[in-house]
Design a protein around this motif. Structure first.
Motif, PDB file in Angstrom:
ATOM      1  N   ASN A  78       0.821  -1.217   0.000  1.00  0.00           N
ATOM      2  CA  ASN A  78       0.000   0.000   0.000  1.00  0.00           C
ATOM      3  C   ASN A  78       0.850   1.259   0.000  1.00  0.00           C
ATOM      4  OD1 ASN A  78      -2.322  -1.633   0.127  1.00  0.00           O
ATOM      5  ND2 ASN A  78      -2.196  -1.721   2.349  1.00  0.00           N
ATOM      6  N   GLY A  79       1.936   1.236  -0.763  1.00  0.00           N
ATOM      7  CA  GLY A  79       2.784   2.413  -0.897  1.00  0.00           C
ATOM      8  C   GLY A  79       3.728   2.673   0.262  1.00  0.00           C
ATOM      9  N   LYS A  80       3.761   1.778   1.258  1.00  0.00           N
ATOM     10  CA  LYS A  80       4.640   1.954   2.417  1.00  0.00           C
ATOM     11  C   LYS A  80       5.453   0.686   2.648  1.00  0.00           C
ATOM     12  CE  LYS A  80       1.762   5.171   4.983  1.00  0.00           C
ATOM     13  NZ  LYS A  80       1.083   5.441   6.221  1.00  0.00           N
ATOM     14  N   TYR A  81       6.669   0.868   3.178  1.00  0.00           N
ATOM     15  CA  TYR A  81       7.470  -0.289   3.545  1.00  0.00           C
ATOM     16  C   TYR A  81       6.865  -0.951   4.772  1.00  0.00           C
ATOM     17  CZ  TYR A  81      11.513   0.441   0.468  1.00  0.00           C
ATOM     18  OH  TYR A  81      12.340   0.541  -0.603  1.00  0.00           O
ATOM     19  N   LYS A  82       6.742  -2.264   4.718  1.00  0.00           N
ATOM     20  CA  LYS A  82       6.285  -3.031   5.873  1.00  0.00           C
ATOM     21  C   LYS A  82       7.290  -4.146   6.112  1.00  0.00           C
ATOM     22  CE  LYS A  82       2.361  -5.500   7.801  1.00  0.00           C
ATOM     23  NZ  LYS A  82       2.983  -5.516   9.083  1.00  0.00           N
ATOM     24  N   GLY A  83       7.835  -4.212   7.322  1.00  0.00           N
ATOM     25  CA  GLY A  83       8.839  -5.208   7.641  1.00  0.00           C
ATOM     26  C   GLY A  83       8.229  -6.459   8.237  1.00  0.00           C
ATOM     27  N   GLU A  84       8.916  -7.570   7.999  1.00  0.00           N
ATOM     28  CA  GLU A  84       8.437  -8.845   8.518  1.00  0.00           C
ATOM     29  C   GLU A  84       9.611  -9.713   8.930  1.00  0.00           C
ATOM     30  OE1 GLU A  84       5.702 -12.598   6.886  1.00  0.00           O
ATOM     31  OE2 GLU A  84       6.214 -10.965   5.543  1.00  0.00           O
ATOM     32  N   LEU A  85       9.523 -10.279  10.125  1.00  0.00           N
ATOM     33  CA  LEU A  85      10.532 -11.234  10.591  1.00  0.00           C
ATOM     34  C   LEU A  85      10.272 -12.570   9.918  1.00  0.00           C
ATOM     35  CD1 LEU A  85      10.675 -10.389  14.388  1.00  0.00           C
ATOM     36  CD2 LEU A  85      12.633 -10.361  12.827  1.00  0.00           C
ATOM     37  N   LEU A  86      11.324 -13.175   9.358  1.00  0.00           N
ATOM     38  CA  LEU A  86      11.195 -14.461   8.672  1.00  0.00           C
ATOM     39  C   LEU A  86      12.100 -15.491   9.339  1.00  0.00           C
ATOM     40  CD1 LEU A  86      11.417 -13.063   5.035  1.00  0.00           C
ATOM     41  CD2 LEU A  86       9.342 -13.617   6.310  1.00  0.00           C
ATOM     42  N   GLY A  87      11.631 -16.738   9.412  1.00  0.00           N
ATOM     43  CA  GLY A  87      12.373 -17.806  10.063  1.00  0.00           C
ATOM     44  C   GLY A  87      13.419 -18.432   9.195  1.00  0.00           C
TER      45      GLY A  87
END
Length: 153
Positions: free
Chosen positions: A144-153
């Protein structure tokens, strides 16, 4: 036969290190920001990844780290298509005298006080990578036009 699609990507290589001394960790107030991060910097063209984190810690903190361990990665794709990759290291063996650099003031803080300071640039999520085997990567995607961070295993 069609042309071969290039699999090469331009990458900006950097590092970051969580330096521990018992219950204390080393943090840095980066100049030009209003918050605290773990020290780090760029990998130079003529050095190994390991050499780069040792050099950066010496330059930014005055400490000479030994036997840094790779814990994981933080990465995202920048607007120009370049991938920005941060190699995350952890070290608890070091020598030298602590000193700040033009990058910012460095100081020790007790782990129990980390929640009371302004950790920026997703440092709290990176602690999940530094402190456990559950995650190995923190990846940003544009949603949606913004950076979104996600922790990945």
């Amino acid at each position: 036969m069609g042309g071969k699609l290039s699999r090469k990507t331009e990458i900006e290589l950097t590092n970051m290190c969580l330096i521990c001394d018992g219950n204390k960790v080393l943090v840095q107030e980066k100049k030009g920001t209003k918050g605290v991060v773990f020290p780090g910097g760029h990998v130079e063209d003529d050095e190994s990844l390991l050499e780069s984190v040792i050099r950066e810690m010496r330059e930014e903190t005055g400490l000479i780290i030994e036997n840094p361990i790779v814990c994981g990665f933080k990465d995202w794709i920048q607007e120009d298509g370049t991938r920005y990759l941060v190699l995350l290291y952890k070290a608890d063996e070091f020598s030298g005298k602590l000193k700040s650099s033009e990058e910012g003031r460095v100081f020790w803080i007790d782990r129990s006080d980390l929640d009371s300071i302004n950790l920026i640039w997703n440092m709290k999520e990176l602690l999940e990578i530094f402190d456990s085997d559950r995650y190995s990567e923190f990846f940003f995607k544009i949603k949606n036009g913004k950076y979104k961070g996600e922790l990945l295993g």
